[in-house]
Scaffold this motif. Structure first.
Motif, mmCIF file in Angstrom:
data_model
loop_
_atom_site.group_PDB
_atom_site.id
_atom_site.type_symbol
_atom_site.label_atom_id
_atom_site.label_comp_id
_atom_site.label_asym_id
_atom_site.label_seq_id
_atom_site.Cartn_x
_atom_site.Cartn_y
_atom_site.Cartn_z
ATOM 1 N N ALA A 1 0.900 -1.100 0.077
ATOM 2 C CA ALA A 1 0.172 -0.021 -0.196
ATOM 3 C C ALA A 1 0.805 1.198 0.251
ATOM 4 N N GLY A 2 0.289 2.438 -0.315
ATOM 5 C CA GLY A 2 1.318 3.670 -0.296
ATOM 6 C C GLY A 2 0.632 4.088 1.010
ATOM 7 N N LEU A 3 1.914 4.117 1.723
ATOM 8 C CA LEU A 3 1.555 4.702 3.229
ATOM 9 C C LEU A 3 2.597 5.930 3.387
ATOM 10 N N GLU A 4 2.100 6.709 4.442
ATOM 11 C CA GLU A 4 2.949 7.773 4.924
ATOM 12 C C GLU A 4 4.542 7.286 5.286
ATOM 13 N N VAL B 1 -0.190 0.537 11.703
ATOM 14 C CA VAL B 1 -1.272 -0.158 12.457
ATOM 15 C C VAL B 1 -2.643 0.534 12.138
ATOM 16 N N GLY B 2 -3.738 -0.270 12.215
ATOM 17 C CA GLY B 2 -4.987 0.392 11.853
ATOM 18 C C GLY B 2 -6.036 -0.436 12.238
ATOM 19 N N LYS C 1 -9.765 -0.761 20.146
ATOM 20 C CA LYS C 1 -8.638 -1.686 20.462
ATOM 21 C C LYS C 1 -7.472 -1.086 19.852
ATOM 22 N N GLU C 2 -7.417 -0.420 18.590
ATOM 23 C CA GLU C 2 -6.200 0.170 18.029
ATOM 24 C C GLU C 2 -5.933 1.469 18.882
#
Length: 140
Positions: free
Chosen positions: A85-88, A104-105, A125-126
């Motif tokens: 995925a494209g993540l920061e 995480v998410g 929970k996150e």
């Protein structure tokens, strides 16, 4: 890669592909293959920017800390995986390659589609996991 945009206007069509990979050289190889196909078809090819890859480090200290916190909070082992995925994190990692990062998410389904859904019950929970991990790390 995916074909994200296909349009026809003024007698011309354009196709936009969104390429991403944890490894920049592999992303660039796919782009080169698409360029070869486009050139064989006698069309024009152009690129517009690139999303930097991020290869997670499952052996990093931050993963160990969060894994321990997860076990303490939920009395089970976390599922640790990586996705394309494209993540920061890729942007931050390009600026500081030594930075330890984790992504995480909450639980998501059908991401980037009309069927995208967030499992609301997974949000607390996150939040608890993130708050406890930050507490375990302590002040900078």
């Amino acid at each position: 890669t995916n074909l994200g945009i296909l349009s026809l206007g003024n007698g011309e069509w354009t196709a936009g592909f969104y390429l991403r990979s944890a490894v920049d050289s592999e992303r660039d190889d796919v782009a080169a293959t698409i360029e070869d196909i486009v050139n064989l078809a006698g069309a024009r090819f152009a690129t517009h920017g690139a999303y930097t890859g991020w290869a997670p480090n499952p052996d990093s200290d931050i993963v160990a800390v969060m894994t321990g916190v997860y076990k303490d909070l939920f009395a089970s082992d976390p599922e640790i995986s990586s996705i394309h995925a494209g993540l920061e994190t890729s942007v931050f990692g390009a600026k500081n390659p030594e930075l330890q990062m984790i992504s995480v998410g909450p639980t998501l389904e059908g991401v980037h589609s009309p069927a995208e859904r967030l499992e609301v019950a997974s949000v607390p929970k996150e939040y608890a996991l993130l708050a406890a991990t930050l507490a375990a790390i302590g002040p900078a």
